[in-house]
Design a protein around this motif. Structure first.
Motif, mmCIF file in Angstrom:
data_model
loop_
_atom_site.group_PDB
_atom_site.id
_atom_site.type_symbol
_atom_site.label_atom_id
_atom_site.label_comp_id
_atom_site.label_asym_id
_atom_site.label_seq_id
_atom_site.Cartn_x
_atom_site.Cartn_y
_atom_site.Cartn_z
ATOM 1 N N ASP A 240 -13.401 -22.209 0.408
ATOM 2 C CA ASP A 240 -12.242 -22.115 -0.396
ATOM 3 C C ASP A 240 -10.893 -21.958 0.433
ATOM 4 O OD1 ASP A 240 -12.516 -19.506 0.903
ATOM 5 O OD2 ASP A 240 -12.550 -18.399 -0.944
ATOM 6 N N LEU A 241 -10.977 -22.586 1.645
ATOM 7 C CA LEU A 241 -9.892 -22.593 2.309
ATOM 8 C C LEU A 241 -10.247 -23.668 3.641
ATOM 9 C CD1 LEU A 241 -7.168 -21.758 3.865
ATOM 10 C CD2 LEU A 241 -8.446 -20.040 4.932
ATOM 11 N N ARG A 242 -9.163 -24.699 3.542
ATOM 12 C CA ARG A 242 -9.411 -25.933 4.089
ATOM 13 C C ARG A 242 -8.048 -26.337 5.141
ATOM 14 N NH1 ARG A 242 -10.713 -31.927 3.361
ATOM 15 N NH2 ARG A 242 -9.672 -31.672 1.392
ATOM 16 N N ILE A 243 -8.095 -26.842 6.259
ATOM 17 C CA ILE A 243 -6.931 -27.364 6.718
ATOM 18 C C ILE A 243 -6.895 -28.645 6.590
ATOM 19 C CG2 ILE A 243 -5.673 -27.532 9.108
ATOM 20 C CD1 ILE A 243 -7.003 -25.120 10.216
ATOM 21 N N GLU B 236 -5.008 -26.109 2.430
ATOM 22 C CA GLU B 236 -5.190 -26.053 0.608
ATOM 23 C C GLU B 236 -6.125 -24.897 0.792
ATOM 24 O OE1 GLU B 236 -6.977 -29.423 -0.945
ATOM 25 O OE2 GLU B 236 -8.696 -29.242 0.362
ATOM 26 N N TYR B 237 -5.925 -24.039 -0.516
ATOM 27 C CA TYR B 237 -7.026 -23.040 -0.612
ATOM 28 C C TYR B 237 -7.091 -22.724 -2.171
ATOM 29 C CZ TYR B 237 -2.665 -20.360 -0.023
ATOM 30 O OH TYR B 237 -1.353 -20.103 -0.111
ATOM 31 N N ASP B 238 -8.062 -22.302 -2.698
ATOM 32 C CA ASP B 238 -8.493 -21.769 -3.737
ATOM 33 C C ASP B 238 -8.074 -20.075 -3.731
ATOM 34 O OD1 ASP B 238 -9.574 -20.309 -6.151
ATOM 35 O OD2 ASP B 238 -11.288 -21.728 -6.321
ATOM 36 N N ARG C 158 -9.212 -9.502 2.289
ATOM 37 C CA ARG C 158 -9.270 -10.870 2.930
ATOM 38 C C ARG C 158 -8.145 -11.506 2.319
ATOM 39 N NH1 ARG C 158 -12.193 -15.846 0.396
ATOM 40 N NH2 ARG C 158 -12.851 -17.008 2.292
ATOM 41 N N THR C 159 -7.320 -12.292 3.164
ATOM 42 C CA THR C 159 -6.357 -12.854 2.915
ATOM 43 C C THR C 159 -6.223 -14.440 3.684
ATOM 44 O OG1 THR C 159 -4.790 -12.190 4.819
ATOM 45 C CG2 THR C 159 -4.565 -10.727 2.890
ATOM 46 N N VAL C 160 -5.188 -15.196 2.997
ATOM 47 C CA VAL C 160 -5.329 -16.689 3.781
ATOM 48 C C VAL C 160 -4.896 -16.453 5.180
ATOM 49 C CG1 VAL C 160 -4.420 -19.019 3.539
ATOM 50 C CG2 VAL C 160 -5.100 -17.813 1.541
ATOM 51 N N ASN D 298 -14.921 -26.239 10.222
ATOM 52 C CA ASN D 298 -16.389 -26.045 10.365
ATOM 53 C C ASN D 298 -16.569 -24.845 10.169
ATOM 54 O OD1 ASN D 298 -19.401 -26.942 10.802
ATOM 55 N ND2 ASN D 298 -18.759 -25.874 12.874
ATOM 56 N N LEU D 299 -15.967 -23.847 10.715
ATOM 57 C CA LEU D 299 -16.252 -22.469 10.698
ATOM 58 C C LEU D 299 -15.710 -21.910 9.280
ATOM 59 C CD1 LEU D 299 -15.000 -21.414 14.271
ATOM 60 C CD2 LEU D 299 -17.341 -21.322 13.470
ATOM 61 N N LEU D 300 -14.546 -22.395 8.878
ATOM 62 C CA LEU D 300 -14.184 -21.973 7.431
ATOM 63 C C LEU D 300 -15.190 -22.280 6.352
ATOM 64 C CD1 LEU D 300 -10.494 -23.158 7.745
ATOM 65 C CD2 LEU D 300 -11.246 -20.890 7.606
ATOM 66 N N ALA D 301 -15.966 -23.504 6.607
ATOM 67 C CA ALA D 301 -17.163 -23.663 5.658
ATOM 68 C C ALA D 301 -18.150 -23.086 5.774
ATOM 69 C CB ALA D 301 -17.240 -25.307 5.840
#
Length: 267
Positions: free
Chosen positions: A95-98, A9-11, A25-27, A81-84
């Motif tokens: 703004d991006l989470r698995i 999920e992502y914003d 910056r891309t998903v 953890n790294l994405l946050a």
């Protein structure tokens, strides 16, 4: 060699879309960077939908292969953890989470094995513009006639040549025929009592900007600029200029990707 399927999920507000691009910056780029760190080997992922800049996802799917030792459940925790921000702080989210990671058979491919998708398009239908909703909704100030929109939507459901709902500039497709299994117009309220008109659409595939052009067309019906029955003629005519405007990306959410055909077609 593992083959992992991710649910993401992502914003999309601060992303230049899904597909990796140099100096942007891309998903896909963010996920590949983080997964390469976690797996300690170069990772390239294959997504099911190349969402545009500003478009969000509740259930994007992507798969990747790699020869790495970290268990799948630990991979999810470490990557998130790294994405946050990598602070190991509970309650922190970027703004991006698995959402999920699962091991699949060696021949599975997230994009090519997908049977269809569901999108949700959210419209905030209020006379006053809402500054804190600008990145999550298409804000339409004049009242929308949802009965007229539903009557128009009925002409879209089914198997048609949807060339009229295809924007220029996308990947060339062999055919513009698609099947729409459901197109529902749902009214609801925010916690503050604001009116939301949401389009929920399921299909076996979508052309470039197809959902956004369908939304723009139905908004014009809801505003009385087009008749509900005109949508059938628009589809038959196959002319992009006859359809409505392209709704902005902010209201669009990739809600779900289906790998089970029965689940896709059920109502």
């Amino acid at each position: 060699m593992k083959n992992i399927l991710l649910t993401v999920e992502y914003d999309g507000t601060l992303f230049s879309g899904w597909q990796r691009q140099p100096q942007r910056r891309t998903v896909q780029g963010e996920l590949e960077k983080i997964l390469s760190l976690v797996c300690r080997c170069p990772i390239q992922i294959n997504g099911t939908s190349r969402t545009d800049a500003g478009v969000h996802a509740l259930g994007q799917r992507a798969s990747f292969k790699g020869d790495f030792g970290i268990p799948t459940d630990r991979l999810l925790i470490a990557a998130n953890n790294l994405l946050a921000g990598g602070l190991n702080t509970s309650g922190r989210v970027g703004d991006l989470r698995i959402l999920n990671a699962e091991e699949m058979s060696a021949d599975f491919h997230a994009r090519f094995d997908a049977k269809g998708k569901k999108y949700i398009y959210q419209i905030l239908n209020e006379p006053e513009l809402q500054i804190f909703s600008r990145n999550q909704y298409y804000q339409v100030q004049k009242n929308l006639d949802t009965d007229a929109m539903r009557a128009a939507a009925a002409h879209i459901v089914g198997t048609h040549d949807f060339k009229c709902f295809q924007a220029a500039g996308g990947e060339e497709k062999k055919t513009t025929v698609r099947t729409i299994y459901a197109l529902n117009i749902v009214e609801k309220k925010t916690l503050e009592g604001k009116r939301i008109v949401a389009l929920e659409i399921k299909g076996d595939g979508f052309l470039y900007n197809m959902v956004r052009i369908i939304t723009g067309t139905l908004v014009e019906v809801g505003l009385g600029k087009k008749k509900p029955e005109s949508v059938a003629d628009i589809i038959d005519g196959k002319e992009r200029q006859q359809a409505g405007h392209t709704a902005p990306p902010q209201g669009l959410y990739l809600a779900k990707v289906y790998y089970d055909l029965e689940e896709l077609v059920e109502f």
